[in-house]
Design a protein around this motif. Structure first.
Motif, mmCIF file in Angstrom:
data_model
loop_
_atom_site.group_PDB
_atom_site.id
_atom_site.type_symbol
_atom_site.label_atom_id
_atom_site.label_comp_id
_atom_site.label_asym_id
_atom_site.label_seq_id
_atom_site.Cartn_x
_atom_site.Cartn_y
_atom_site.Cartn_z
ATOM 1 N N LEU A 1 0.824 -1.208 0.000
ATOM 2 C CA LEU A 1 0.000 0.000 0.000
ATOM 3 C C LEU A 1 0.865 1.267 0.000
ATOM 4 N N HIS A 2 1.873 1.280 0.883
ATOM 5 C CA HIS A 2 2.748 2.455 0.958
ATOM 6 C C HIS A 2 3.538 2.644 -0.334
ATOM 7 N N ARG A 3 4.132 1.559 -0.820
ATOM 8 C CA ARG A 3 4.946 1.615 -2.053
ATOM 9 C C ARG A 3 4.095 2.108 -3.233
ATOM 10 N N ALA A 4 2.907 1.552 -3.375
ATOM 11 C CA ALA A 4 2.037 1.886 -4.509
ATOM 12 C C ALA A 4 1.608 3.350 -4.445
ATOM 13 N N CYS A 5 1.319 3.843 -3.244
ATOM 14 C CA CYS A 5 0.909 5.248 -3.103
ATOM 15 C C CYS A 5 2.072 6.179 -3.451
ATOM 16 N N ILE A 6 3.277 5.820 -3.035
ATOM 17 C CA ILE A 6 4.448 6.645 -3.357
ATOM 18 C C ILE A 6 4.677 6.646 -4.873
ATOM 19 N N ASP A 7 4.661 5.455 -5.480
ATOM 20 C CA ASP A 7 4.858 5.366 -6.935
ATOM 21 C C ASP A 7 3.816 6.222 -7.672
ATOM 22 N N ALA A 8 2.562 6.086 -7.266
ATOM 23 C CA ALA A 8 1.492 6.812 -7.962
ATOM 24 C C ALA A 8 1.622 8.315 -7.769
ATOM 25 N N SER A 9 2.072 8.722 -6.574
ATOM 26 C CA SER A 9 2.211 10.167 -6.355
ATOM 27 C C SER A 9 3.319 10.703 -7.260
ATOM 28 N N GLN A 10 4.316 9.852 -7.566
ATOM 29 C CA GLN A 10 5.387 10.286 -8.467
ATOM 30 C C GLN A 10 4.926 10.368 -9.914
ATOM 31 N N TRP A 11 4.127 9.402 -10.359
ATOM 32 C CA TRP A 11 3.708 9.501 -11.770
ATOM 33 C C TRP A 11 2.629 10.563 -11.985
ATOM 34 N N GLN A 12 2.034 11.089 -10.887
ATOM 35 C CA GLN A 12 1.059 12.174 -11.057
ATOM 36 C C GLN A 12 1.668 13.388 -11.769
ATOM 37 N N ASP A 13 3.009 13.506 -11.713
ATOM 38 C CA ASP A 13 3.679 14.608 -12.405
ATOM 39 C C ASP A 13 3.477 14.545 -13.915
ATOM 40 N N HIS A 14 3.390 13.333 -14.475
ATOM 41 C CA HIS A 14 3.226 13.243 -15.930
ATOM 42 C C HIS A 14 1.867 12.721 -16.347
ATOM 43 N N CYS A 15 1.158 12.066 -15.466
ATOM 44 C CA CYS A 15 -0.113 11.488 -15.908
ATOM 45 C C CYS A 15 -1.040 11.336 -14.717
ATOM 46 N N ASP A 16 -2.341 11.472 -14.960
ATOM 47 C CA ASP A 16 -3.253 11.487 -13.810
ATOM 48 C C ASP A 16 -3.941 10.146 -13.564
ATOM 49 N N ALA A 17 -3.311 9.057 -14.038
ATOM 50 C CA ALA A 17 -3.876 7.727 -13.805
ATOM 51 C C ALA A 17 -3.836 7.366 -12.316
#
Ligand code: C2E
Ligand code: MG
Ligand code: MG
Ligand code: MG
Length: 280
Positions: free
Chosen positions: A94-110
């Protein structure tokens, strides 16, 4: 012949069985240190809009490297559940996935979609942990989806309803995974708050042999409940075309991408979304 059928051979305690038990024990021991020795990692598989081909979410799928082999989650997740380790492992995911997703929010809003075991969901620390994962990553709650398998509604119904309500209160979305393979009744589902139904890939694989009727029925149920629908296990263009025709809005499967580490996600997903932004 008949005698044999009536008296099934008991499983002999032979070398193979001893070997299997030993392997399972080795794996249980190995899992214990899997977080600290960094042998767990996440792969991501896109969920695609059938309309424009953009990735709307990435499902996090856990991988474990154990003595030079990749053990499939269908093998180690049940072991982790039996030993209670799933709470710790699930929290790491859960923690890893949230961190990864917060990082890709810079280029894409998936969004990111995370699988959650029933044992993990029912644990008293789960909601607290969810809050922590959102807070430390800074991920917007509506960018997190939790996938819960349909079969978990069979037992502990009251507690499941409570936990799902607490999740929804935070603005996190809920998906029902492997829909159609569990034993929950429609009246049970009615009391639950969820946003997405994922059609199990067995129905997509059998689309020409009766799966289509189940998919049509599931689409109808989803529209009655006002939720989105994702078809898993889309492997061919033919499947995709059929599913689109039936009205499935979101597709996931090897046709688009296998689960891959985030560095290897196909670049087009981000481009598509940026393009859409520019156009919109
Ligand atoms: P799932 O959540 O239903 O995930 C879909 C599974 O189908 C994944 O297997 C995925 O790799 C596979 N798949 C995707 N597209 C296709 C396709 O086109 N064709 C075929 N044949 N297969 C496809 P995987 O990664 O082996 O995971 C198996 C199951 O393990 C998952 O099923 C999920 O229930 C569980 N799992 C995986 N990661 C986690 C996790 O972090 N936590 C928990 N609790 N369970 C997990
Ligand atoms: Mg899933
Ligand atoms: Mg699934
Ligand atoms: Mg599945």
């Amino acid at each position: 012949e008949q005698k044999k059928a009536m008296n099934p051979q008991p499983r002999v305690f032979d070398q193979t069985l001893i070997q299997e038990l030993k392997e399972a024990q080795d794996m249980r021991d190995g899992l214990q240190s899997a977080i600290s020795n960094k042998s767990l990692f996440l792969c991501y598989q896109p969920i695609i809009s059938a309309k424009n081909g953009n990735a709307v979410a990435f499902e996090a799928l856990l991988r474990w490297r154990f003595s030079d082999k990749l053990v499939p989650p269908t093998v180690f997740i049940p072991l982790a559940e039996q030993s209670g380790l799933i709470k710790e492992i699930g929290s790491w995911v859960l923690h890893r996935a949230c961190i990864d997703a917060s990082q890709w929010q810079d280029h894409c809003d998936a969004s990111v979609s995370v699988n959650v075991s029933v044992m993990q969901l029912l644990d008293d620390t789960f909601i607290n942990d969810l809050d922590k994962a959102l807070l430390t990553s800074g991920l917007a709650p509506d960018k997190l989806h939790l996938e819960i398998t349909e079969s978990m509604f069979a037992d502990n119904k009251k507690k499941v309803v409570e936990q799902l309500d607490a999740i929804k209160q935070r603005g996190v979305e809920v998906s029902i995974d492997d829909f159609g393979t569990g034993y929950s009744s429609l009246s049970q589902l009615q009391n639950l708050s969820f946003d997405t139904i994922k059609i199990d890939r067995t129905f997509v694989a059998n689309i020409k042999q009766g799966g289509e009727a189940i998919i049509r029925a599931t689409i109808f149920i989803a529209s009655e409940f006002g939720c989105r629908i994702v078809a898993e296990g889309v492997e061919t263009e033919e499947d995709a075309a059929l599913l689109r025709e039936l009205g499935v809005e979101y597709l996931q499967g090897y046709l688009y991408s296998k689960p891959v580490e985030k560095e290897f996600l196909p670049p087009w997903f981000g481009d598509g979304i940026d393009l859409q932004r520019k156009l919109g």
